[in-house]
Design an enzyme around this catalytic site. Structure first.
Site, PDB file in Angstrom:
ATOM      1  N   HIS A 187       0.842  -1.210   0.000  1.00 14.62           N
ATOM      2  CA  HIS A 187       0.000   0.000   0.000  1.00 14.62           C
ATOM      3  C   HIS A 187       0.880   1.266   0.000  1.00 14.62           C
ATOM      4  O   HIS A 187       0.927   2.012   0.980  1.00 14.62           O
ATOM      5  CB  HIS A 187      -0.888  -0.046   1.245  1.00 14.62           C
ATOM      6  CG  HIS A 187      -2.060   0.852   1.221  1.00 14.62           C
ATOM      7  ND1 HIS A 187      -1.978   2.208   1.016  1.00 14.62           N
ATOM      8  CD2 HIS A 187      -3.372   0.585   1.385  1.00 14.62           C
ATOM      9  CE1 HIS A 187      -3.184   2.731   1.069  1.00 14.62           C
ATOM     10  NE2 HIS A 187      -4.051   1.769   1.286  1.00 14.62           N
ATOM     11  N   GLU A 219      -0.706   1.053  -5.519  1.00 11.82           N
ATOM     12  CA  GLU A 219      -0.578  -0.122  -4.665  1.00 11.82           C
ATOM     13  C   GLU A 219      -0.526  -1.389  -5.520  1.00 11.82           C
ATOM     14  O   GLU A 219      -1.500  -1.744  -6.170  1.00 11.82           O
ATOM     15  CB  GLU A 219      -1.764  -0.172  -3.705  1.00 11.82           C
ATOM     16  CG  GLU A 219      -1.993   1.165  -2.996  1.00 11.82           C
ATOM     17  CD  GLU A 219      -3.368   1.274  -2.336  1.00 11.82           C
ATOM     18  OE1 GLU A 219      -3.977   0.233  -2.037  1.00 11.82           O
ATOM     19  OE2 GLU A 219      -3.838   2.401  -2.119  1.00 11.82           O
TER      20      GLU A 219
END
Ligand code: BG6
Length: 316
Positions: A186, A292
């Protein structure tokens, strides 16, 4: 006065060798920092094995980290590179992960530092350092274990070179029943001005628009951000074809993936940022974009004794 508890402890270096990467622990051994001879650096919290800083040789920070991010292990870090495992978001209909918190437990667990390895080179441009972190069912918190009772081990490696930062995950099923999971890196990238950002490499890709009733759409042209964006792309091009972030036409990041089929693009914009207690400054969404790399559509199935490996490399 110097806070001795937080003073970095240098690991031994061998005299006579050309300058080598330095790896130090700080904050009562809860953080690891690696610095290359020319000055590039990376800092990783053992909590979540979260990369919280990546700087180039001029000391310029490449990752966005909220001013209100909790770095004390009380909450997943808002910024840097939290690791999502074994579920992306929540999955109420997926029995095995339905009890887990949003984005799973990896980002909220204390990882072990397994060691460092450096490339041996006389030339500073070839020098790199790899930091390995481990999490397994043997070391997992009992409460988490009861929510996800699988036998597994993960090695997460963070590799810094003068040109790029790579993160890679190897998940092994050490038990005797199949494991189904999702994973995602992330990454919060720092940008100067979100209004000047374009993301290319996702043209003609299908995506799920999480801010528009999870409708299936197709990307036409470059991605620009002018409001809340939360999309799960299935890139039309292969993982080695880079997703490129440009600012005012200049490339600022290029991300290639290995065995991670999906790419999430996220920017919370005004209202969502305002609603997150750990998102500061509130207009910080103008200085970040999450790109991500992961595998989050459907599930990766790992049979007993099998291993999954996935990685991303980010160049600036
Ligand atoms: C993104 C998701 O990956 O993470 C978003 O697509 C989510 O839906 C965001 O809001 C942040 O999640 P969290 O749990 O860190 O607030």
């Amino acid at each position: 006065m110097v806070d001795r508890r937080n003073r970095p402890t240098a690991l031994a270096t061998t005299p006579g060798l050309p300058p080598q990467p330095q790896v130090n622990f700080s904050h009562e051994n809860s953080r690891v920092t690696a610095v290359l001879p020319a000055g590039e650096s990376v800092e990783v919290l053992l909590y979540g094995a979260t990369v919280i800083s990546w700087k180039n040789r001029f000391g310029i920070e490449k990752l966005w980290l909220s001013d209100a991010a909790k770095l004390d292990g009380s909450k997943a870090v808002r910024g840097g590179i939290p690791l999502v495992f074994p579920v992306f978001g929540t999955a109420p209909d997926h029995a095995a992960t339905s009890k887990l918190p949003q984005h799973g437990f990896a980002r909220n667990s204390r990882w072990e530092f397994l060691g460092k390895s450096s490339s041996e080179s006389a030339s500073p441009s070839d020098i790199s350092v790899k930091l390995d972190f481990g999490l397994s069912s043997a070391t997992l918190d009992d409460q988490v274990k009861s929510l996800w009772p699988y036998t597994f081990s993960i090695i997460y490696s963070v590799t810094l070179t003068p040109e790029n930062l790579s993160t890679s995950i190897v998940v092994t099923n050490d038990g005797n029943q199949p494991i189904e999971f999702q994973t995602l890196m992330h990454t919060y990238l720092r940008v100067e001005d979100i209004s000047k950002i374009q993301v290319t490499g996702l043209e003609e890709s299908d995506y799920v628009d999480k801010v528009d009733a999870a409708k299936e759409k197709k990307q036409s042209g470059a991605v620009t951000i002018a409001g809340e964006v939360d999309r799960v792309y299935s890139p039309a091009k292969g993982p080695s074809s880079p997703v490129v972030v440009t600012e005012d036409g200049e490339t600022v990041f290029s991300i290639v993936r290995d065995n991670l089929k999906d790419v999430v693009v996220w920017n919370p914009w005004t209202d969502k940022a305002a609603g997150m207690g750990d998102f500061e400054p509130k207009d910080g969404f103008k200085n970040m974009i999450c790109i991500e790399a992961g595998s989050v559509k459907g599930w990766i199935t790992l049979d007993p004794s099998d291993a999954f490996e996935g990685a991303q490399t980010i160049s600036d």
